[in-house]
Write a protein that holds these residues in place. Structure first.
Motif, PDB file in Angstrom:
ATOM      1  N   MET A   1     -10.971  22.512  10.546  1.00  0.00           N
ATOM      2  CA  MET A   1     -11.009  21.114  10.118  1.00  0.00           C
ATOM      3  C   MET A   1     -10.043  20.867   8.969  1.00  0.00           C
ATOM      4  O   MET A   1      -9.440  19.808   8.872  1.00  0.00           O
ATOM      5  CB  MET A   1     -12.429  20.716   9.719  1.00  0.00           C
TER       6      MET A   1
ATOM      7  N   GLN B   1     -17.731   5.162  14.965  1.00  0.00           N
ATOM      8  CA  GLN B   1     -16.882   4.604  13.912  1.00  0.00           C
ATOM      9  C   GLN B   1     -15.776   3.727  14.508  1.00  0.00           C
ATOM     10  O   GLN B   1     -15.496   2.635  14.004  1.00  0.00           O
ATOM     11  CB  GLN B   1     -16.225   5.720  13.088  1.00  0.00           C
ATOM     12  N   VAL B   2     -15.153   4.227  15.561  1.00  0.00           N
ATOM     13  CA  VAL B   2     -14.077   3.435  16.172  1.00  0.00           C
ATOM     14  C   VAL B   2     -14.655   2.166  16.799  1.00  0.00           C
ATOM     15  O   VAL B   2     -14.050   1.098  16.731  1.00  0.00           O
ATOM     16  CB  VAL B   2     -13.291   4.293  17.194  1.00  0.00           C
TER      17      VAL B   2
ATOM     18  N   GLU C   1     -17.026   0.479  15.656  1.00  0.00           N
ATOM     19  CA  GLU C   1     -17.247  -0.475  14.563  1.00  0.00           C
ATOM     20  C   GLU C   1     -15.970  -1.217  14.198  1.00  0.00           C
ATOM     21  O   GLU C   1     -15.998  -2.322  13.665  1.00  0.00           O
ATOM     22  CB  GLU C   1     -17.771   0.244  13.307  1.00  0.00           C
ATOM     23  N   MET C   2     -14.838  -0.592  14.447  1.00  0.00           N
ATOM     24  CA  MET C   2     -13.568  -1.179  14.034  1.00  0.00           C
ATOM     25  C   MET C   2     -12.884  -1.912  15.183  1.00  0.00           C
ATOM     26  O   MET C   2     -12.324  -2.987  15.000  1.00  0.00           O
ATOM     27  CB  MET C   2     -12.621  -0.077  13.534  1.00  0.00           C
TER      28      MET C   2
ATOM     29  N   GLY D   1     -13.439  11.932  12.150  1.00  0.00           N
ATOM     30  CA  GLY D   1     -14.604  11.529  11.359  1.00  0.00           C
ATOM     31  C   GLY D   1     -14.719  12.122   9.972  1.00  0.00           C
ATOM     32  O   GLY D   1     -15.623  11.750   9.220  1.00  0.00           O
ATOM     33  N   ALA D   2     -13.814  13.032   9.578  1.00  0.00           N
ATOM     34  CA  ALA D   2     -13.934  13.670   8.259  1.00  0.00           C
ATOM     35  C   ALA D   2     -13.742  12.664   7.124  1.00  0.00           C
ATOM     36  O   ALA D   2     -14.164  12.899   6.005  1.00  0.00           O
ATOM     37  CB  ALA D   2     -12.927  14.806   8.123  1.00  0.00           C
TER      38      ALA D   2
ATOM     39  N   THR E   1     -14.906   9.530   7.135  1.00  0.00           N
ATOM     40  CA  THR E   1     -15.817   8.397   7.317  1.00  0.00           C
ATOM     41  C   THR E   1     -16.313   7.830   5.984  1.00  0.00           C
ATOM     42  O   THR E   1     -16.784   8.554   5.116  1.00  0.00           O
ATOM     43  CB  THR E   1     -17.031   8.825   8.163  1.00  0.00           C
TER      44      THR E   1
ATOM     45  N   PRO F   1     -20.013   2.334   9.225  1.00  0.00           N
ATOM     46  CA  PRO F   1     -19.193   3.548   9.174  1.00  0.00           C
ATOM     47  C   PRO F   1     -17.859   3.341   9.893  1.00  0.00           C
ATOM     48  O   PRO F   1     -17.838   2.907  11.052  1.00  0.00           O
ATOM     49  CB  PRO F   1     -20.053   4.582   9.907  1.00  0.00           C
ATOM     50  N   VAL F   2     -16.786   3.646   9.204  1.00  0.00           N
ATOM     51  CA  VAL F   2     -15.448   3.510   9.809  1.00  0.00           C
ATOM     52  C   VAL F   2     -14.603   4.729   9.436  1.00  0.00           C
ATOM     53  O   VAL F   2     -14.951   5.495   8.547  1.00  0.00           O
ATOM     54  CB  VAL F   2     -14.721   2.232   9.326  1.00  0.00           C
ATOM     55  N   MET F   3     -13.488   4.853  10.149  1.00  0.00           N
ATOM     56  CA  MET F   3     -12.524   5.915   9.859  1.00  0.00           C
ATOM     57  C   MET F   3     -11.566   5.386   8.791  1.00  0.00           C
ATOM     58  O   MET F   3     -10.727   4.523   9.077  1.00  0.00           O
ATOM     59  CB  MET F   3     -11.725   6.262  11.113  1.00  0.00           C
TER      60      MET F   3
ATOM     61  N   ARG G   1     -21.760   9.371   7.770  1.00  0.00           N
ATOM     62  CA  ARG G   1     -22.165   8.853   9.088  1.00  0.00           C
ATOM     63  C   ARG G   1     -23.676   8.961   9.253  1.00  0.00           C
ATOM     64  O   ARG G   1     -24.327   8.046   9.767  1.00  0.00           O
ATOM     65  CB  ARG G   1     -21.442   9.632  10.204  1.00  0.00           C
TER      66      ARG G   1
END
Lengths: 1116, 152
Positions: free
Chosen positions: A185, A899-900, A902-903, B41-42, B44, B51-53, B102
């Motif tokens: 990561m 998350q995506v 949401e955007m 997602g790191a 977030t 929650p967004v990128m 998240r």
């Protein structure tokens, strides 16, 4: 003293808030940004490099080429070393470092790279082992072999002839373990800080092995070893990727030495994928045999290993894999022939398992085949041939403890194996595989040696100093647990200082599963000695014998009288020690023989771990998709010191193995990596992961600290064959090439029909496309690739866009019209990455999310649902307005991540660009570069996201799932423009793959979904992992009469054609009929004559038929 | 911009990403950059509670931002972090701040009882170390714990 406890990681507070310092978080005054210029060619001579223009750019502090570095190679693999940190004279793979820059900031550094001129003389490249081994192939290196053979080992162990003579049944097959990459990561990176006045080079680097970094960086840069100091940082994952120096430490250091300022050089994600070392690609032909009683007689293995462009660990991985091949079971004789072949690709390197997974695949799959032939249960066959305590393998491994039989018995019981195994061929299956692994291999003379120091101070605190690092394996915690158990210092009072080569004793680092075995041993020795001295001091104070002293909870006391004792701090304070600290440093040498490359026989490791895994899978026989339902892993790793860490190492190793088994694979085209992103490299997400059940099979090994053996790597070793065997049990096909992606599984289950099934002769309009496709492999591709791409369109310049935030639609339209180069901006989830990919770089954004009207979702009185163009995908989930259209929600749930969602906006989803991995990954393709450029999908890997219908010069598809479902729902777009507003059916939106008929300045105001009026719509999608784009999708909308008759069906297929494909023939086959099996089966194939697939994506036709069957059944 | 409940003033242009502004200009380095493309997602964070990128979010469009530094000590954040520690839900820790942010958003919305649904929601946060088993367990346990202490 025993440990065996679940403890909270001592750094949990900092780790869970991101407060620990990774390389990217290091802050130093005056720090510059370092970047590397990389070769665009797989094989070329460097004629000249002109850095003058780059050097002149304001903000650029240094531009270095190989001429600026000492002429030293990376010292990997001793005599096999062959790579300079920056290319000299020649580049041998795409992505190889050619020059480096240091600049004030990221943007300046990028500009400097673009300003460097390199004159290359392009050479023919060999990018596969077949090409590299061909007669007359271009040579990548000047090897002694006179060819691209880097190294070959041919050996025989035991008595192979006698084994063959005793053989009753045998099995043979060819296997392929494709390239996997670590995907830490945290990408690789270094901060280097050179101190001119002292001659000290400080490094903060994401490494598993600080002392290796010190040794190798100092050697390459001609510095005294002690002048290189590695400092402690947090390390965001290693898995082998960071177990030696890689390709950034020296470069960052050289830039810092030149500029005399700190320099940070951190790889971006695409560089991490495309240039760091990979798991070696193995092709193995294996034959194994057994007596009628099921006793193994021989193995005969021929392995061809893709080295990539340089020797990094290819030589030692080859050696290690032979050790595994020879040792896995009791066998009369084993013959091996291993060839390590150079190719013009990024090099292979160290990776968790170190050849173990590549060997377990062929051996364990053929064990199942042999069991079939002998009529034996696969677990029974393995038990008959398992090693036992005290065995010595043909490779010289002295197995102290070997609990493989118990591992097998435990998984048999835990999975209800016998019952499930009796029910094969149903689409559900269960499979087993085993592995063994070293616990610290002595691949360097000093690799069996560990050092650690333990200090207890006058405040009762303990400090462990240790020269290795913890890339996430829990080693830091383990050392603290040992010190607590031995010295009685309270848990919260123990600090572990790692990595720092100035302050900690030498340790080679965390690789070959040596952490617990070797570093744990050393720390225990130091802690025991510290405890002995604490007891002596306490005995003197308390007037008792040392044996009567108990050390616990930060105190020394006599047994059963804790209150009468003394705190450890006071004890140390009163002892009159230097610095009021009791400090002990210990060295431990474990029993292991140095690897012997000449004979291939040596007892490399003090102990060997064993494991048996059972996978339970379900195979969708219509699409080829494999789902893992449950995974059970029984491990003999001696005594388990920390069950939490054990569980984590097993589950993490298993999931990484499932990735290689089911999806992860580096795909190349002409030596260039096609899938350098999370979006295209199929690793498993949370929803793709099964329940993983680790089982401890515990028995102390006399060589390990507290009886422990290694656990870091073995969890990944047997995963792929367990899956192959389970799939075979489920559906009766044995697939021997990884990964088991749906294309391979389905092709094995349902081979595509003859190409005459696609009625090409009836479609003259396609004849020239067919001709073009035919011509590609006959020279046209090569000409377009070599010559045509020279005329490719240049990437748009990097700009800082202005951001406009209109409040109304009219204002947005006016702003777009008045601002040349402006683009409407929705969530930005596509437009912003497109900028990074150098595909679209608007000079201005017009923020449609700022327009209130575009963000409303409403239901009109007649039932029409109006979805504003800037409504987010997340807002569509669970919205009462869309209750009548569950298919929309079904589609949205499959898109990207929460998350995506949401955007991302509805209009943005519809208008997103094609996802072709050539187009997105920097290939100068027809769409990116223009008409003189080839479509790389025609001859390249087109298995997933390319068209099977109506492909033209570009083979890409429209990626939007909403497009598929909204077309089926007969939705319309409401579009505003300067010339007024207009309506456009979604069915007419697309002019090509991810290309719309919208004009500059158009704004999608809303999507209008007409009332359902009794129609039912369903949506289904085949994706490779949770959130991936569709490989195929289907939306079907019908009127279902009470008697089940279908009225006015609309069938739309997604990701199969450049635009959403209306399958009229399927509709005709359904019209007026009921959803009977025969109707479904016939209708689902009715569109096939209209298909025109590429050679490599023909399977998608079959998968789409299967998916359509499932979709139609869902209407019942 | 309001960050973790405090008004912060920062000049941004149309290219600045929220992640870079948080890390490089506001010193909030808990959010991590692992891909820069909105794929892992790191990074977030919560923007207007969602929650967004942050690596592909334009800083200029973010008004109310909550980062890992902001959620860490909230009841949900603390419960989840402790649950992560107890379950072994982090190893290298690089994805962890993003997982926690998240997860906190999920806890506020209600952690699904159905494990498959929970995994679906968490699939935007890639972890390469743990195999996800412990992350799922941590979320379930933290949700139960917060449920127990929350007044009826």
């Amino acid at each position: 003293v025993t440990l065996r406890k679940r403890t909270r990681n001592l750094e949990w507070r900092e780790r869970t808030t991101g407060a620990v310092t990774y390389v990217g978080d290091v802050q130093l005054p005056g720090m510059l940004v370092g970047k590397a210029l990389r070769s665009p060619h797989p094989h070329a001579e460097i004629r000249s490099i002109d850095v003058s223009a780059a050097e002149r750019l304001p903000g650029v502090h240094a531009v270095l080429t190989s001429a600026d570095l000492p002429e030293n190679k990376y010292p990997h693999e001793g005599a096999f070393a062959d790579r300079y940190p920056l290319a000299r004279d020649k580049v041998r793979f795409i992505g190889q470092e050619v020059a480096i820059v240091a600049a004030e900031d990221e943007r300046t550094a990028r500009a400097a790279l673009e300003a460097i001129r390199v004159d290359y003389h392009v050479l023919p490249a060999v990018t596969t082992v077949d090409e590299a081994m061909a007669q007359g192939a271009v040579r990548i290196h000047e090897r002694q072999s006179g060819s691209n053979l880097s190294m070959r080992i041919t050996r025989s162990y035991g008595d192979v002839d006698a084994g063959r003579a005793a053989t009753h049944a045998s099995a043979r097959a060819s296997f392929r373990f494709n390239r996997q990459t670590h995907v830490c990561m945290e990408t690789n990176g270094t901060v280097a800080s050179w101190h001119e006045e002292t001659g000290i080079l400080e490094l903060w680097t994401s490494t598993q092995s600080p002392y290796f970094v010190r040794k190798e960086v100092s050697a390459v840069l001609d510095l005294p070893r002690d002048s290189v100091i590695v400092r402690e940082t947090a390390v965001g994952g290693g898995f082998g990727a960071k177990s030696k120096i890689t390709d950034h430490e020296v470069l960052a250091a050289a830039l810092s030495m030149r500029t005399r300022r700190p320099v940070r050089l951190v790889l971006d994600r695409a560089e991490e994928f495309a240039t760091t070392k990979t798991r070696h690609d193995f092709r193995t032909d294996l034959e194994i045999g057994a007596t009628a009683d099921g006793l193994l007689t021989f193995r005969d293995a021929r392995m061809v290993i893709d080295n990539g462009a340089y020797n990094h660990s290819g030589v030692s991985v080859t050696g290690a894999s032979i050790g595994s091949m020879v040792s896995l079971y009791r066998t009369m004789g084993v013959a091996v022939d291993a060839q390590l072949i150079d190719t013009n690709k990024q090099p292979g390197g160290q990776f968790r398992g170190y050849g173990g997974p590549q060997v377990a695949l062929p051996v364990e799959v053929l064990m199942d085949e042999l069991a079939d032939k002998l009529g034996l249960d696969p677990i029974d066959l393995r038990i008959r041939n398992a090693h036992h305590d005290g065995d010595v393998t043909h490779a010289g491994y002295e197995l102290g403890t070997a609990n493989l039989v118990e591992c097998l018995e435990r998984v048999r019981e835990a999975t209800d194996w016998d019952t499930k195994r009796a029910a094969g061929g149903t689409g559900r299956g269960i499979g087993v595989a085993v592995a063994m692994h070293v616990s610290g291999a002595r691949t360097y003379p000093e690799a069996n040696e560990g050092n650690a120091s333990v200090a207890v101070d006058a405040l009762g605190r303990a400090t462990v100093r240790f020269g290795g690092s913890d890339a996430g394996t829990g080693q830091k915690q383990m050392l603290a647990d040992i010190v607590q158990a031995e010295t009685g210092v309270a848990a919260g009072m123990i600090e572990v200082l790692m990595m720092d080569t100035e302050r900690s004793p030498v340790d080679l680092g965390a690789f070959s599963s040596r952490g617990t075995m070797i570093s744990g041993h050393a720390t225990r020795a130091a802690a025991q000695e510290a405890a002995r001295r604490l007891r002596e001091l306490a005995a003197h104070k308390l007037g008792v014998e040392p044996e009567q002293v108990v050390l616990a909870e930060g105190r020394a006391h006599v047994d059963k009288e804790p209150d009468a004792g003394i705190t450890l701090g006071d004890l140390v304070a009163s002892a009159g020690l230097d610095d009021d600290t009791l400090e002990v440093t210990e060295t431990v040498t474990v029993k292991a023989e140095m690897v012997n490359y000449a004979t291939g026989v040596a007892n490399l490791s003090p102990a060997y771990s064993f494991t048996a895994h059972v996978a339970e899978v379900e195979v969708d026989q219509r699409t080829g998709k494999v789902t893992v339902l449950r995974y059970t892993a029984a491990h003999d790793s001696g005594t388990i010191l920390n069950p939490t860490s054990f569980d984590g190492q097993v589950a993490g190793g298993v999931l990484m193995g499932l990735g290689a088994a089911l999806g992860e694979e580096l795909v190349y085209e002409g030596g260039r990596l096609v899938n350098p992103s999370y979006l295209t490299y199929g690793l498993r997400r949370a929803a793709d992961a099964p329940e993983i059940v680790p089982i401890i099979v515990e028995r102390a090994d006399p060589e390990g600290p507290y009886g422990a053996k290694g656990i870091g790597e073995i969890g990944i070793d047997p995963v792929a064959p367990a899956i192959v065997n389970a799939v075979n049990h489920a559906v009766g096909v044995r697939i021997t090439e990884l990964p088991l992606t749906p294309d391979k599984v389905l092709t094995a289950l349902r081979p595509p029909p003859s190409r005459r099934a696609y009625h090409l002769w009836r479609r003259p309009s396609r004849w020239w496309i067919a001709l073009l496709r035919w011509s590609y492999p006959h020279g046209v591709h090569a000409v377009l690739h070599r010559v045509g791409t020279r005329f490719a369109r240049k990437a748009p310049p990097v700009v800082v866009p202005t951001l406009h935030t209109p409040e109304t639609v009219d204002e947005a339209v006016a702003t777009l019209a008045a601002t040349p180069g402006a683009a409407p901006l929705g969530g930005g989830t596509d437009l912003i990455p497109l900028g990074e990919q150098a595909l679209r770089r608007p000079t201005a954004f017009v923020d449609l999310m700022a327009v209130r009207q575009l963000r409303t979702l409403r239901r009109e009185p007649d039932g029409t649902v109006v979805i504003g163009g800037a409504v987010t995908l997340a807002e569509l989930l669970g919205s009462p307005e869309l209750a009548a259209f569950p298919a929309v929600e079904e589609a949205v749930r499959t898109i990207a991540s929460s998350q995506v969602r949401e955007m991302a906006t509805v209009a943005g989803n519809l208008c997103q660009e094609k996802r072709c991995w050539f187009y997105r990954s920097g290939f100068d393709c027809y769409k990116r570069g223009g008409a003189t450029c080839p479509c790389y999908a025609v001859t390249g890997d087109s298995r997933y996201q390319h068209a099977v219908i109506d492909g033209h010069r570009c083979q890409a598809v429209t990626p939007s799932d909403l497009a598929t479902v909204l077309t089926a729902l007969d939705a319309e777009l409401e579009i505003a423009s300067r010339s007024g507003s207009r309506r456009l059916p979604v069915a007419s939106l697309y002019s090509g793959p991810g290309e719309t008929v919208l004009r500059d300045g158009d704004v999608v105001v809303a999507v209008r979904v007409p009332p359902a009026r009794g129609r039912t719509t369903v949506f289904r999608k085949l994706q490779l992992w949770e959130g991936d784009f569709a490989v195929a999708s289907a939306a079907v909308s019908v009127h279902l009469a009470p008697d089940g008759t279908l009225g006015a069906p609309v069938v739309v297929l997604g990701a199969l054609a450049p635009t959403p494909y209306r399958a009229h023939r399927v509709e005709r086959a359904l019209e007026g009929r009921r959803l009977e099996d025969a109707v479904i089966a016939r209708a689902a194939r009715a569109w096939v004559p209209g298909a025109h697939p590429l050679e490599r994506n023909e399977w998608k036709v079959e998968a789409a038929c299967g998916l359509l069957e499932t979709t139609l059944e869902a209407l019942r | 911009m309001r960050v973790n409940g405090e008004d912060r003033e920062v000049a941004v242009d149309g290219a600045d990403r929220l992640l870079d502004v948080l890390r490089d200009r506001l010193g909030l380095r808990g959010s991590k950059r692992a891909c820069g493309m909105g794929e892992c997602g790191a990074c977030t964070v919560l923007v207007e509670g969602r929650p967004v990128m942050s690596c592909i979010t334009l800083a200029a469009r973010a008004r109310d931002v909550e980062t890992i530094e902001g959620v860490a000590e909230t009841p949900e954040g603390l419960a989840l972090r402790e649950a992560f520690a107890d379950a072994g839900a982090f190893q290298c820790g690089f994805c962890t701040p993003g997982q926690v942010v998240r997860g906190v958003a999920l806890m506020r919305a209600g952690v699904p009882d159905d494990e498959a649904e929970l995994r679906h929601e968490m699939s935007g946060n890639i972890c390469r170390c743990t195999g996800y088993t412990a992350i799922v367990a941590a979320l379930q346990s933290a949700a139960r714990q917060v449920e127990e202490v929350r007044p009826a």
